[in-house]
Design an enzyme around this catalytic site. Sequence first.
Site, PDB file in Angstrom:
ATOM      1  N   ARG A 218       0.809  -1.236   0.000  1.00 56.31           N
ATOM      2  CA  ARG A 218       0.000   0.000   0.000  1.00 56.31           C
ATOM      3  C   ARG A 218       0.836   1.276   0.000  1.00 56.31           C
ATOM      4  O   ARG A 218       0.384   2.333   0.404  1.00 56.31           O
ATOM      5  CB  ARG A 218      -0.964   0.032   1.187  1.00 56.31           C
ATOM      6  CG  ARG A 218      -1.972  -1.091   1.142  1.00 56.31           C
ATOM      7  CD  ARG A 218      -3.127  -0.845   2.078  1.00 56.31           C
ATOM      8  NE  ARG A 218      -3.989  -2.004   2.084  1.00 56.31           N
ATOM      9  CZ  ARG A 218      -3.797  -3.070   2.844  1.00 56.31           C
ATOM     10  NH1 ARG A 218      -2.769  -3.105   3.675  1.00 56.31           N
ATOM     11  NH2 ARG A 218      -4.623  -4.086   2.782  1.00 56.31           N
TER      12      ARG A 218
ATOM     13  N   LYS B  98       3.890  12.457 -10.939  1.00 56.22           N
ATOM     14  CA  LYS B  98       3.154  11.520 -11.798  1.00 56.22           C
ATOM     15  C   LYS B  98       3.968  10.249 -11.931  1.00 56.22           C
ATOM     16  O   LYS B  98       5.145  10.299 -12.291  1.00 56.22           O
ATOM     17  CB  LYS B  98       2.961  12.109 -13.194  1.00 56.22           C
ATOM     18  CG  LYS B  98       1.811  13.073 -13.324  1.00 56.22           C
ATOM     19  CD  LYS B  98       1.616  13.390 -14.795  1.00 56.22           C
ATOM     20  CE  LYS B  98       0.476  14.370 -15.021  1.00 56.22           C
ATOM     21  NZ  LYS B  98       0.317  14.699 -16.445  1.00 56.22           N
TER      22      LYS B  98
ATOM     23  N   GLU C 130      11.971  18.824 -23.616  1.00 64.06           N
ATOM     24  CA  GLU C 130      11.077  19.175 -22.501  1.00 64.06           C
ATOM     25  C   GLU C 130      11.434  20.565 -21.950  1.00 64.06           C
ATOM     26  O   GLU C 130      10.559  21.320 -21.519  1.00 64.06           O
ATOM     27  CB  GLU C 130      11.142  18.136 -21.381  1.00 64.06           C
ATOM     28  CG  GLU C 130      10.797  16.697 -21.792  1.00 64.06           C
ATOM     29  CD  GLU C 130       9.295  16.393 -21.887  1.00 64.06           C
ATOM     30  OE1 GLU C 130       8.463  17.325 -21.884  1.00 64.06           O
ATOM     31  OE2 GLU C 130       8.951  15.184 -21.968  1.00 64.06           O
TER      32      GLU C 130
ATOM     33  N   LYS D 278       8.412  24.011 -13.981  1.00 64.47           N
ATOM     34  CA  LYS D 278       7.507  22.866 -13.814  1.00 64.47           C
ATOM     35  C   LYS D 278       6.903  22.878 -12.403  1.00 64.47           C
ATOM     36  O   LYS D 278       5.685  22.729 -12.238  1.00 64.47           O
ATOM     37  CB  LYS D 278       8.233  21.546 -14.077  1.00 64.47           C
ATOM     38  CG  LYS D 278       7.316  20.353 -13.748  1.00 64.47           C
ATOM     39  CD  LYS D 278       7.599  19.078 -14.467  1.00 64.47           C
ATOM     40  CE  LYS D 278       6.490  18.060 -14.148  1.00 64.47           C
ATOM     41  NZ  LYS D 278       6.699  16.748 -14.704  1.00 64.47           N
TER      42      LYS D 278
ATOM     43  N   GLU E  33      -3.835  18.385 -12.016  1.00 64.83           N
ATOM     44  CA  GLU E  33      -4.071  18.642 -13.450  1.00 64.83           C
ATOM     45  C   GLU E  33      -5.522  18.949 -13.798  1.00 64.83           C
ATOM     46  O   GLU E  33      -6.119  18.343 -14.681  1.00 64.83           O
ATOM     47  CB  GLU E  33      -3.563  17.448 -14.287  1.00 64.83           C
ATOM     48  CG  GLU E  33      -3.387  17.818 -15.745  1.00 64.83           C
ATOM     49  CD  GLU E  33      -2.632  16.766 -16.555  1.00 64.83           C
ATOM     50  OE1 GLU E  33      -1.565  16.324 -16.122  1.00 64.83           O
ATOM     51  OE2 GLU E  33      -3.141  16.424 -17.627  1.00 64.83           O
TER      52      GLU E  33
ATOM     53  N   ARG F  96      -1.888  22.778 -15.051  1.00 66.55           N
ATOM     54  CA  ARG F  96      -0.942  21.685 -15.280  1.00 66.55           C
ATOM     55  C   ARG F  96      -1.074  21.080 -16.680  1.00 66.55           C
ATOM     56  O   ARG F  96      -0.137  20.482 -17.196  1.00 66.55           O
ATOM     57  CB  ARG F  96      -1.109  20.610 -14.192  1.00 66.55           C
ATOM     58  CG  ARG F  96      -0.001  19.601 -14.276  1.00 66.55           C
ATOM     59  CD  ARG F  96       0.124  18.665 -13.113  1.00 66.55           C
ATOM     60  NE  ARG F  96       1.254  17.785 -13.380  1.00 66.55           N
ATOM     61  CZ  ARG F  96       1.820  17.004 -12.504  1.00 66.55           C
ATOM     62  NH1 ARG F  96       1.372  16.957 -11.270  1.00 66.55           N
ATOM     63  NH2 ARG F  96       2.836  16.237 -12.841  1.00 66.55           N
TER      64      ARG F  96
ATOM     65  N   ASN G 132       1.410  19.465 -20.905  1.00 64.47           N
ATOM     66  CA  ASN G 132       1.195  18.454 -21.949  1.00 64.47           C
ATOM     67  C   ASN G 132       1.395  19.022 -23.351  1.00 64.47           C
ATOM     68  O   ASN G 132       1.137  18.326 -24.334  1.00 64.47           O
ATOM     69  CB  ASN G 132      -0.221  17.872 -21.843  1.00 64.47           C
ATOM     70  CG  ASN G 132      -0.417  17.132 -20.546  1.00 64.47           C
ATOM     71  OD1 ASN G 132       0.510  16.524 -20.035  1.00 64.47           O
ATOM     72  ND2 ASN G 132      -1.623  17.203 -19.988  1.00 64.47           N
TER      73      ASN G 132
ATOM     74  N   HIS H 297       2.446  16.913 -26.313  1.00 65.13           N
ATOM     75  CA  HIS H 297       2.272  15.515 -25.930  1.00 65.13           C
ATOM     76  C   HIS H 297       1.022  14.857 -26.490  1.00 65.13           C
ATOM     77  O   HIS H 297       0.946  13.631 -26.563  1.00 65.13           O
ATOM     78  CB  HIS H 297       2.270  15.371 -24.406  1.00 65.13           C
ATOM     79  CG  HIS H 297       3.639  15.522 -23.795  1.00 65.13           C
ATOM     80  ND1 HIS H 297       4.358  16.696 -23.872  1.00 65.13           N
ATOM     81  CD2 HIS H 297       4.432  14.653 -23.119  1.00 65.13           C
ATOM     82  CE1 HIS H 297       5.525  16.544 -23.256  1.00 65.13           C
ATOM     83  NE2 HIS H 297       5.587  15.299 -22.785  1.00 65.13           N
TER      84      HIS H 297
ATOM     85  N   HIS I 164       2.537  11.784 -27.862  1.00 66.88           N
ATOM     86  CA  HIS I 164       2.281  10.426 -27.359  1.00 66.88           C
ATOM     87  C   HIS I 164       1.759   9.513 -28.463  1.00 66.88           C
ATOM     88  O   HIS I 164       2.089   8.327 -28.509  1.00 66.88           O
ATOM     89  CB  HIS I 164       1.277  10.463 -26.194  1.00 66.88           C
ATOM     90  CG  HIS I 164       1.919  10.779 -24.875  1.00 66.88           C
ATOM     91  ND1 HIS I 164       1.208  11.237 -23.790  1.00 66.88           N
ATOM     92  CD2 HIS I 164       3.201  10.702 -24.453  1.00 66.88           C
ATOM     93  CE1 HIS I 164       2.032  11.427 -22.767  1.00 66.88           C
ATOM     94  NE2 HIS I 164       3.242  11.115 -23.145  1.00 66.88           N
TER      95      HIS I 164
ATOM     96  N   HIS J 222      11.029   9.407 -26.371  1.00 66.32           N
ATOM     97  CA  HIS J 222       9.949  10.291 -25.917  1.00 66.32           C
ATOM     98  C   HIS J 222      10.206  11.751 -26.339  1.00 66.32           C
ATOM     99  O   HIS J 222       9.319  12.405 -26.903  1.00 66.32           O
ATOM    100  CB  HIS J 222       9.813  10.177 -24.396  1.00 66.32           C
ATOM    101  CG  HIS J 222       8.778  11.086 -23.810  1.00 66.32           C
ATOM    102  ND1 HIS J 222       7.427  10.880 -23.960  1.00 66.32           N
ATOM    103  CD2 HIS J 222       8.904  12.229 -23.088  1.00 66.32           C
ATOM    104  CE1 HIS J 222       6.769  11.848 -23.358  1.00 66.32           C
ATOM    105  NE2 HIS J 222       7.633  12.684 -22.812  1.00 66.32           N
TER     106      HIS J 222
END
Length: 357
Positions: free
Chosen positions: A117, A139, A181, A219, A229, A233, A237, A240, A244, A261
Site C-alpha cells: 500500500r 506523476k 522538454e 515545472k 491537473e 498543469r 502536456n 504531448h 504520445h 519520448h
Amino acid sequence: MSFNKSINQVPALLWGERGYDLLSELIEKKAYSMLFVLVDTNTNEHCLWPFMSQFKTDLPIEIIELDPGESEKNIETCHELWHVLMEHGGDRKSAVINLGGGVITDIGGFVASLFKRGIDFFHVPTTLLAMVDAAHGGKTAVDLGLYKNQVGLFSWPEAILIDCTFLETLSPRAMRCGLAEMLKHGLIQSKTHWDSLKETSEKDWSHLEGLIKDSVNIKNAIVDVDPREQNERKWLNFGHTVGHAIESLFLDKTPENPILHGEAVAAGMLIESYLSMQLTHLSRADYFEIDYIITRFFDTLPLTETDVPALLAFMATDKKNNNGKVGCTLLCEIGQATFVEDVSIDQFESAILHYIN
Ligand SMILES: NC(=O)c1ccc[n+]([C@@H]2O[C@H](COP(=O)([O-])OP(=O)(O)OC[C@H]3O[C@@H](n4cnc5c(N)ncnc54)[C@H](O)[C@@H]3O)[C@@H](O)[C@H]2O)c1
Ligand SMILES: [Zn+2]
C-alpha cells in the site's frame, strides 16, 4: 533545510555534492529497514558506482536491474519487480531509490507506491529529461500495450537528488530529448527561458545547471498551483497530445527501434504550434521561430501519409479526451499557453499533414 513535504507535497530537492550528504542524512532519519536501488543496464554501468560512493548508509541494499527502454515500462515488469521486492525481504519500512531516466523514475515510483500500500521512494534522475521533467510533479505510470502512461497514480518521492555529472555519459541523442522538454517549459511559460535555450549549442552545455534549475522551477511552479491537473498543469502536456500518439505509433511500427519520448514531443510541439497559429493566434513570426529552433536540434521524423489514420486513432484514445473531443494545449505566444477543449480530428489531420509534407 526542512525535509518535510509541503501541503502540495513538493519533495525535498537536493543538488550536487551537498545533495548526497542531505540524502544520506534524510534516509538515516527515516530509519528504513532496507533500501532497493532500481537501475537499468546503462545506469548500472555508468551511474551506480558514482552514486554509491557518495551516498552513505549502513542499511542493507539490494540492486535491481531492468533492461533499458520504454518497452520495459509496463505492468508485467511491475509484477516482476513486486516479486523481487518480496523475495528480498521488502517490508513496509523499506524504501526504493530510482537511479535512472524517466522510465526508471516512472516505473520505480509506481511500483513503490503500490507495494504494501505504498512505501517511500526517492528519485535520482540520470538523464536530462528526468532531471528537468520526469522526476518532478508526482506523476507515476506505466504503459498499457501501446498506450502511454495509462495506468498510474499521483505519488510523490520523499526527495529528488540532481547531480549533473551523471550527464557526462549520456548520449547526445538522449541529451536532445531532455532539451525538448526544456524548450516546452520555455514555450508554455517563459520567453526568457526559451531565449536562453535557443542560444545553447549541443557542443556547449556550460550553462546547463542554471538552465536545469530554471526548467525545474517552471515545472514546479505550475504543479504547485494545480497538482491534480485540473487547469494550469495541462500546459505541461504541450506537444504531448500528438507526441504520445507518435510514440505509440513507432512502438508499434518499429518496436526494435522506437523513437524516444523527447523526439516524439519535439515533433508534437511543431505540429501543435502549427495548430496554435490557426486556433489560438500564435503569430507567424513566433511559429517560424519555433520551427527554426526545433528543426535545428531534431530531424523530421519518418512519418508518411499512410501513418495518419493510426496517429489520429491513438489520439482519440488519449486520456485527455472528453466526450470524443480532443483537448490540447496550444500557444498564444512564445511563453504563454492555453488549453483548448475541443480540437477537431480534421484540424489535427491537416497539421500533421503539414509536418509530413
Ligand atoms: N512522470 C512524468 O511527469 C514524466 C515527464 C516526462 C517524461 N516521462 C517519461 O519519461 C520517459 C523518458 O525518459 P528518458 O528520456 O529519461 O528515458 P530512459 O529512462 O529510457 O533513458 C534514456 C536512455 O538513457 C540511458 N541512460 C540513463 N541515464 C544514463 C546516463 N547517465 N548515462 C548513460 N546512459 C544513461 C537509459 O538506460 C536509456 O537507454 C518516458 O517514458 C516518458 O513517458 C515522465
Ligand atoms: Zn514528456
